[in-house]
Design an enzyme around this catalytic site. Structure first.
Site, PDB file in Angstrom:
ATOM      1  N   GLU A 122       3.295  -4.746  35.012  1.00  0.00           N
ATOM      2  CA  GLU A 122       2.365  -4.481  33.911  1.00  0.00           C
ATOM      3  C   GLU A 122       1.498  -3.287  34.290  1.00  0.00           C
ATOM      4  O   GLU A 122       0.932  -3.239  35.382  1.00  0.00           O
ATOM      5  CB  GLU A 122       1.507  -5.712  33.649  1.00  0.00           C
ATOM      6  N   GLN A 123       1.399  -2.314  33.370  1.00  0.00           N
ATOM      7  CA  GLN A 123       0.660  -1.104  33.695  1.00  0.00           C
ATOM      8  C   GLN A 123      -0.856  -1.314  33.716  1.00  0.00           C
ATOM      9  O   GLN A 123      -1.574  -0.579  34.403  1.00  0.00           O
ATOM     10  CB  GLN A 123       1.009   0.009  32.734  1.00  0.00           C
ATOM     11  N   ARG A 178      -4.677 -15.159  20.156  1.00  0.00           N
ATOM     12  CA  ARG A 178      -3.687 -14.439  20.955  1.00  0.00           C
ATOM     13  C   ARG A 178      -3.967 -14.566  22.449  1.00  0.00           C
ATOM     14  O   ARG A 178      -3.055 -14.755  23.260  1.00  0.00           O
ATOM     15  CB  ARG A 178      -3.671 -12.970  20.533  1.00  0.00           C
ATOM     16  N   TYR A 205      -7.730 -17.502   8.370  1.00  0.00           N
ATOM     17  CA  TYR A 205      -7.346 -18.831   8.867  1.00  0.00           C
ATOM     18  C   TYR A 205      -8.212 -19.178  10.070  1.00  0.00           C
ATOM     19  O   TYR A 205      -8.769 -18.299  10.734  1.00  0.00           O
ATOM     20  CB  TYR A 205      -5.860 -18.895   9.220  1.00  0.00           C
ATOM     21  N   ASP A 244       8.709  -6.771  20.559  1.00  0.00           N
ATOM     22  CA  ASP A 244       8.450  -5.534  19.817  1.00  0.00           C
ATOM     23  C   ASP A 244       9.192  -4.335  20.380  1.00  0.00           C
ATOM     24  O   ASP A 244       9.421  -3.352  19.663  1.00  0.00           O
ATOM     25  CB  ASP A 244       6.951  -5.242  19.792  1.00  0.00           C
TER      26      ASP A 244
END
Length: 393
Positions: free
Chosen positions: A32-33, A107, A215, A297
């Site tokens: 992970e950068q 998230r 929501y 993605d």
């Protein structure tokens, strides 16, 4: 000797891939950068197709399950006049129908649960370590990183997002393209809102050239709001977290009802995301080549109008688990296993991408299309809002 999966990207897709690899009996190394794991954004809606997998992995039994909200229903309204268009019962009804719940989660809570599971399973994490290049070398994949060179593994999963730098190792189709849509995101503490604006439901307001969805999150303490409008924005398109002003959003709303404007005004601050995507996946070769596979993605960025970005990444990881669990160089070699992964995923994700695009047109409809949409929703209601082909898979 245990096979090793290399993973580029420490977001939801990359961490899900790490969990999947360990469950399949592989070692996992994640690069992970960023210097720390952090997640930009706020709410995520997870349909039964995604929560079914999280439950199978045991992730709904801990803090994620305690913080998640199961909204009782989804309610569609016309954002121009406020009229109710249709209702889909969620809660216990959808859980019974599909065998898994429909959840709204923060998230960051989802990422934390996946990170804890990956670390507990022994995934080796390399932070502040950007993968700069990847290439197959005989029977391995070799990475060049900013800090550790060389790195070799039996396979590589590219999960570094819509702006993936490593996607070109599988398909050379250039950068993602702007959609002409801007997503404003905000959170409001429910106790600070007027009683009329508090909600335990998913509510979608559909108006000409925009829509607003709200929501509850984190046990219902917060209300998440996402307002998507059509337009452009200067600045780095790669950033998921542009500054945005209340006045800027209000000016972009167009002809919407008082109820929409009240909800927009009630959110104390907004952040902006410039939406980009790619055409629907056209073939399995666009998801895997040799020992390198794309996930989430990086493989199939999609517009948010079906709320399936995270769900599709989790599904990808589950399919990766299936193929890796039977892969070895004697009976099913790694390239063949990843080819099977791509064959089993590409048509489904392409359908979700296409449906998401179509929904955007319907959500933001004007003129005769808006009238037809409202009439269809008034007649069919829950039958239009439900997605058996998606949630039942």
């Amino acid at each position: 000797m245990t096979s090793e999966l290399l993973i580029s990207g420490g977001g939801i897709g990359g961490l899900a891939a790490a969990v999947a690899a360990r469950r399949a009996g592989w070692e996992a190394r994640l690069f992970e950068q960023a210097e720390v794991f952090s997640e930009v954004g706020a709410g995520i809606q997870l349909g039964p197709n995604g929560t079914r997998i999280l439950r199978e992995w045991g992730l709904l039994e801990g803090e994620l399950g305690r913080q998640a909200v199961a909204p009782p229903r989804l309610r569609g309204r016309d954002g121009a006049d406020g009229a109710e268009l249709g209702v889909l019962e969620l809660g216990d009804a959808i859980a019974r129908r599909y065998g898994a719940p429909y959840l709204a989660v923060h998230r960051a809570d989802l990422q934390a649960a996946l990170l804890a599971a990956a670390e507990a399973a022994g995934t080796r994490m390399h932070l502040a370590c950007r993968v700069e290049a990847a290439e197959p070398v005989e029977t391995v994949v070799q990475l060049r990183t900013a800090r550790i060179t060389p790195v070799e593994g039996d396979a590589l999963v590219v999960a570094d997002g819509v702006w993936s730098q490593l996607r070109a190792a599988v398909v050379g189709d250039g950068p993602p393209q702007p959609t002409g849509h801007l997503a404003y995101r905000g959170l409001a503490r429910q106790q600070d809102l007027p009683a009329a604006l508090r909600s335990d439901e998913v509510t979608v307001w559909l108006a000409p050239r925009m829509h607003l969805v709200t929501y509850p999150l984190r046990g219902g303490e917060w209300l998440n709001a996402v307002c998507v409008v059509q337009g452009t924005q200067p600045g780095d398109p790669r950033s998921w977290d542009h500054a945005a002003s209340q006045a800027q959003l209000e000016a972009a709303l167009g002809p919407v009802c008082v109820a929409v404007r009240e909800r927009v005004a009630a959110v104390p601050s907004w952040r902006l995301w410039i939406l980009h995507d790619r055409p629907p996946v056209a073939a399995p070769d666009a998801m895997a080549q040799g020992r390198i596979a794309l996930l989430g993605d990086a493989a199939h960025p999609m517009r948010p109008y079906l709320a399936q970005g995270a769900g599709m990444a989790i599904e990808d990881a589950r399919e990766l688990e299936r193929v890796l669990s039977v892969a070895d160089e004697r009976t099913l070699d790694v390239p063949t296993a990843l080819r099977r992964y791509a064959l089993n995923r590409w048509k489904r994700v392409a359908r979700v991408q296409e449906r998401s695009r179509r929904n955007g047109t319907i959500f933001h409809a004007t003129g005769a299309l808006r009238v037809a949409r409202n009439a269809a929703m008034a007649t069919l209601g829950a039958r239009l809002l439900d997605q058996p082909w998606l949630y039942g898979a």
